[in-house]
Design an enzyme around this catalytic site. Structure first.
Site, PDB file in Angstrom:
ATOM      1  N   HIS A 252       0.772  -1.301  -0.032  1.00 14.50           N
ATOM      2  CA  HIS A 252       0.001   0.122   0.154  1.00 14.50           C
ATOM      3  C   HIS A 252       0.771   1.109   0.033  1.00 14.50           C
ATOM      4  CE1 HIS A 252       0.687  -0.617   4.454  1.00 14.50           C
ATOM      5  NE2 HIS A 252       0.683   0.658   4.315  1.00 14.50           N
ATOM      6  N   ASP A 253       2.007   1.013   0.514  1.00 13.06           N
ATOM      7  CA  ASP A 253       2.603   2.394   0.924  1.00 13.06           C
ATOM      8  C   ASP A 253       4.074   2.424  -0.068  1.00 13.06           C
ATOM      9  OD1 ASP A 253       1.437   4.312   2.683  1.00 13.06           O
ATOM     10  OD2 ASP A 253       2.185   3.264   4.332  1.00 13.06           O
ATOM     11  N   LYS A 256       6.127   5.707  -1.067  1.00 17.40           N
ATOM     12  CA  LYS A 256       6.702   6.376  -0.170  1.00 17.40           C
ATOM     13  C   LYS A 256       8.229   6.356  -0.883  1.00 17.40           C
ATOM     14  CE  LYS A 256       4.251   6.128   4.059  1.00 17.40           C
ATOM     15  NZ  LYS A 256       4.067   5.660   5.414  1.00 17.40           N
ATOM     16  N   HIS A 281       2.402  10.093  -2.132  1.00 15.32           N
ATOM     17  CA  HIS A 281       2.693   8.728  -2.094  1.00 15.32           C
ATOM     18  C   HIS A 281       1.888   7.921  -2.578  1.00 15.32           C
ATOM     19  CE1 HIS A 281       0.504   8.224   1.563  1.00 15.32           C
ATOM     20  NE2 HIS A 281       0.725   7.011   1.325  1.00 15.32           N
ATOM     21  N   HIS A 307      -6.006   4.284  -0.571  1.00 13.21           N
ATOM     22  CA  HIS A 307      -6.053   3.676   0.786  1.00 13.21           C
ATOM     23  C   HIS A 307      -6.326   4.940   1.904  1.00 13.21           C
ATOM     24  CE1 HIS A 307      -1.695   4.500   0.587  1.00 13.21           C
ATOM     25  NE2 HIS A 307      -1.577   4.524   1.930  1.00 13.21           N
ATOM     26  N   HIS A 308      -5.997   6.316   1.269  1.00 13.58           N
ATOM     27  CA  HIS A 308      -6.270   7.292   2.190  1.00 13.58           C
ATOM     28  C   HIS A 308      -7.438   8.098   1.895  1.00 13.58           C
ATOM     29  CE1 HIS A 308      -2.490   7.120   4.562  1.00 13.58           C
ATOM     30  NE2 HIS A 308      -1.882   6.761   3.660  1.00 13.58           N
ATOM     31  N   ASP A 353      -4.454  -0.462   7.848  1.00 15.65           N
ATOM     32  CA  ASP A 353      -3.183   0.513   7.934  1.00 15.65           C
ATOM     33  C   ASP A 353      -3.321   1.697   9.112  1.00 15.65           C
ATOM     34  OD1 ASP A 353      -0.793   1.743   7.063  1.00 15.65           O
ATOM     35  OD2 ASP A 353      -2.164   3.364   6.108  1.00 15.65           O
TER      36      ASP A 353
HETATM   37  P1  C2E Z   1       1.605   6.020   8.605  1.00 14.78           P
HETATM   38  O1  C2E Z   1       2.454   6.380   9.868  1.00 14.78           O
HETATM   39  O2  C2E Z   1       1.650   4.635   7.975  1.00 14.78           O
HETATM   40  O3  C2E Z   1       0.164   6.229   8.974  1.00 14.78           O
HETATM   41  C1  C2E Z   1      -0.961   5.807   8.054  1.00 14.78           C
HETATM   42  C2  C2E Z   1      -2.417   6.615   8.552  1.00 14.78           C
HETATM   43  O4  C2E Z   1      -2.699   6.037  10.065  1.00 14.78           O
HETATM   44  C3  C2E Z   1      -2.095   8.024   8.642  1.00 14.78           C
HETATM   45  O5  C2E Z   1      -2.462   8.579   7.403  1.00 14.78           O
HETATM   46  C4  C2E Z   1      -3.262   8.665   9.561  1.00 14.78           C
HETATM   47  O6  C2E Z   1      -4.537   8.334   8.870  1.00 14.78           O
HETATM   48  C5  C2E Z   1      -3.452   7.348  10.695  1.00 14.78           C
HETATM   49  N1  C2E Z   1      -2.626   7.901  11.765  1.00 14.78           N
HETATM   50  C6  C2E Z   1      -1.176   7.627  12.086  1.00 14.78           C
HETATM   51  N2  C2E Z   1      -1.018   8.272  13.328  1.00 14.78           N
HETATM   52  C7  C2E Z   1      -1.952   8.736  13.868  1.00 14.78           C
HETATM   53  C8  C2E Z   1      -2.216   9.532  14.970  1.00 14.78           C
HETATM   54  O7  C2E Z   1      -1.679   9.640  15.859  1.00 14.78           O
HETATM   55  N3  C2E Z   1      -3.743   9.636  15.073  1.00 14.78           N
HETATM   56  C9  C2E Z   1      -4.718   9.391  14.195  1.00 14.78           C
HETATM   57  N4  C2E Z   1      -5.939   9.958  14.677  1.00 14.78           N
HETATM   58  N5  C2E Z   1      -4.475   8.836  13.166  1.00 14.78           N
HETATM   59  C10 C2E Z   1      -3.092   8.489  13.035  1.00 14.78           C
HETATM   60  P2  C2E Z   1      -1.973  10.166   7.013  1.00 14.78           P
HETATM   61  O8  C2E Z   1      -2.186  11.279   8.162  1.00 14.78           O
HETATM   62  O9  C2E Z   1      -2.386  10.567   5.887  1.00 14.78           O
HETATM   63  O10 C2E Z   1      -0.507   9.866   7.006  1.00 14.78           O
HETATM   64  C11 C2E Z   1       0.260   9.098   6.055  1.00 14.78           C
HETATM   65  C12 C2E Z   1       1.623   8.952   6.256  1.00 14.78           C
HETATM   66  O11 C2E Z   1       2.118  10.331   6.259  1.00 14.78           O
HETATM   67  C13 C2E Z   1       2.069   8.183   7.488  1.00 14.78           C
HETATM   68  O12 C2E Z   1       1.851   6.991   7.251  1.00 14.78           O
HETATM   69  C14 C2E Z   1       3.408   8.797   7.806  1.00 14.78           C
HETATM   70  O13 C2E Z   1       4.178   8.172   7.027  1.00 14.78           O
HETATM   71  C15 C2E Z   1       3.456  10.374   7.304  1.00 14.78           C
HETATM   72  N6  C2E Z   1       2.779  11.174   8.318  1.00 14.78           N
HETATM   73  C16 C2E Z   1       1.651  11.600   8.796  1.00 14.78           C
HETATM   74  N7  C2E Z   1       1.700  12.783   9.778  1.00 14.78           N
HETATM   75  C17 C2E Z   1       3.071  12.683  10.136  1.00 14.78           C
HETATM   76  C18 C2E Z   1       3.836  13.505  11.208  1.00 14.78           C
HETATM   77  O14 C2E Z   1       3.188  14.268  11.960  1.00 14.78           O
HETATM   78  N8  C2E Z   1       5.361  13.230  11.051  1.00 14.78           N
HETATM   79  C19 C2E Z   1       5.841  12.404  10.162  1.00 14.78           C
HETATM   80  N9  C2E Z   1       7.120  12.288  10.300  1.00 14.78           N
HETATM   81  N10 C2E Z   1       5.198  11.722   9.268  1.00 14.78           N
HETATM   82  C20 C2E Z   1       3.900  11.863   9.225  1.00 14.78           C
HETATM   83 FE    FE Z   2      -0.281   5.346   3.290  1.00 20.40          FE
HETATM   84 FE    FE Z   3       1.001   2.153   5.967  1.00 21.40          FE
END
Ligand code: C2E
Ligand code: FE
Ligand code: FE
Ligand code: SIN
Ligand code: SIN
Length: 412
Positions: A252-253, A256, A281, A307-308, A353
């Site tokens: 899925h990712d 990236k 991504h 997936h988002h 995810d």
């Molecule tokens: P990921 O870490 O695999 O997270 C996938 C999805 O899980 C996120 O999509 C979000 O919908 C949910 N998620 C992750 N952490 C939290 C959380 O603390 N609270 C809630 N309610 N949901 C959460 P999203 O937001 O579209 O992010 C996609 C990707 O972008 C993430 O994949 C990560 O790689 C990056 N990302 C998002 N926010 C941050 C951030 O604040 N800092 C960093 N370094 N990366 C981020």
């Molecule tokens: Fe993703």
């Molecule tokens: Fe993921």
């Protein structure tokens, strides 16, 4: 099993040919193990069986079927037990791995005291099952590589009485298993190839990426199995779609790979601009499956792209499939997608995810406890997530926990 369990030579040869052909169409290792074990049990009339795969100098428990203990086709935590047995003469499977000879035992509780191995009763003691007859077979692929060991348990006669394995089973099942071993190796290779791709894509701690990817694949496959079983889809169709979903969800990712390290690995919250970059991504991932030559490519493309997306809209990238192939000047969010316009595979992968992201540590957050993760999924059901997918996720949460246990950071 049915009463057509007893094999003649012709039937054995036909089954071997037909199953080997079918197995060659499957791609994920679990689906291949499922098929091989099912056909071997059908040929021999075995009530139960399991497969162990070789990893380093151990046999890792990898698959199980048991008609007495597990009634349904659907989600089953027993598949994700996590244990290994040394390749040594002390256990039956270890002995067979070492000697590379099949071994038929009429009663596991009446072993000759001069034998080097003993029967481990702990599984029977926990489950109340009574293991009696056993046929244990080494799985040997080309160039005499040992891939694993299959153990068939409790052959039954037409009246359902447990009997020793027949001479025909002892002769023909190992022949079938040699073809099976080749298919298993290919299944393992497919999964490892995907893991390696994902480790390159995410460029994070490889063990963290590997485990996340295995879990999201397995969660998605189990959710889909229950979703399709609710609709009484034929078992054969469920298995094929599950097989593709398992691998496609692992990818899925993969997009990236196109996101720069300073965003991907930022140990803090992203700025709005960085987050907008991160959203690409989904499109980068979808573009990798442009050719769509197989069902797997097609599903991988849907999942990477969608997936988002969110059930009530306002997710991303919200573009149409054909815009995926356009240049980088397309506008994100131009074409809202919602509800069943989002492919089922992506609706399922979204729940898998996000749960995994919530329950795991990230460079930007601590892991949340289960209650908090489930509370977030449930409160976002109907807005972010397809509510039925969340409902199924909660229903099979014991299986989800078994999967998480099997693939924790650094292990597996
Ligand atoms: P990921 O870490 O695999 O997270 C996938 C999805 O899980 C996120 O999509 C979000 O919908 C949910 N998620 C992750 N952490 C939290 C959380 O603390 N609270 C809630 N309610 N949901 C959460 P999203 O937001 O579209 O992010 C996609 C990707 O972008 C993430 O994949 C990560 O790689 C990056 N990302 C998002 N926010 C941050 C951030 O604040 N800092 C960093 N370094 N990366 C981020
Ligand atoms: Fe993703
Ligand atoms: Fe993921
Ligand atoms: C961000 O905007 O930095 C991330 C938002 C989110 O985690 O959903
Ligand atoms: C299905 O198997 O019912 C559909 C799978 C999908 O939409 O991805």
């Amino acid at each position: 099993m049915g009463d057509d369990s007893f094999i003649s030579r012709d039937k054995a040869v036909l089954t071997i040919l037909k199953t080997s052909e079918e197995v060659n169409h499957l791609k994920d290792v679990d689906t291949i193990l499922d098929k091989i074990l099912f056909e071997s049990r059908k040929l021999s009339g075995a009530d139960a069986g399991s497969i162990f795969l070789v990893e380093d100098d151990r046999l890792i428990f990898s698959y199980v079927q048991n008609d007495t203990l597990f009634k349904k086709e659907t989600a089953n935590a027993a598949l994700y037990q996590n244990f290994g047995i040394p390749i040594s003469e002390q256990s039956i499977v270890g002995y067979v791995a070492k000697t590379r000879q099949s071994l038929a035992i009429d009663d596991a509780y009446e072993l000759d005291a001069t034998l080097p191995f003993s029967f481990n009763k702990s599984f029977d003691e926990k489950s109340g099952y009574r293991t009696t007859s056993m046929l244990t077979i080494p799985l040997i692929a080309q160039e005499s590589r040992l891939v694993g060991v299959m153990q068939l348990i409790n052959a039954k006669d037409a009246q359902g009485k447990v009997v020793p394995f027949s001479q025909e089973s002892v002769t023909y099942i190992p022949l079938f298993c040699n073809n099976a071993a080749v298919a298993i190796e290919r299944g393992i290779m497919n999964r490892e190839l995907i893991l390696r791709m994902m480790q390159m894509a995410e460029l994070r701690d490889p063990s963290e990426t590997g485990a996340h990817v295995q879990r999201v694949g397995a969660y998605s496959a189990e959710i889909y199995g229950s979703w399709a079983a609710r609709r009484n889809h034929p078992a054969k169709d469920i298995k094929r779609a599950r097989d593709n979903l398992r691998l496609a969800a692992m990818l899925h990712d993969v997009g990236k790979v196109g996101i720069s390290d300073n965003i991907l690995k930022k140990p803090a919250k992203l700025s709005d601009e960085e987050y907008d970059t991160m959203k690409w991504h989904t499109i980068f991932g979808a573009r990798l499956f442009k050719n769509q030559t197989s069902e797997l490519d097609h599903m991988a493309m849907e999942i990477a792209l969608c997936h988002h997306e969110k059930w009530k809209g306002r997710g991303y990238p919200s573009i149409r499939d054909q815009d995926v192939w356009a240049g980088d000047d397309i506008a994100l969010g131009g074409m809202p997608r919602n509800g069943e316009e989002i492919p089922l595979s992506a609706r399922i992968c979204a729940v898998a995810d996000v749960f995994d992201a919530l329950a795991s540590p990230r460079s930007y957050k601590e892991p949340f406890p289960d209650e908090k993760c489930l509370a977030i999924l449930e409160s976002d059901a109907g807005t972010h997530f397809d509510p039925e997918v969340v409902e199924i996720f909660v229903e099979i949460f014991d299986v989800i926990k078994a999967i998480r246990n099997k693939w924790t950071e650094g292990a597996g």
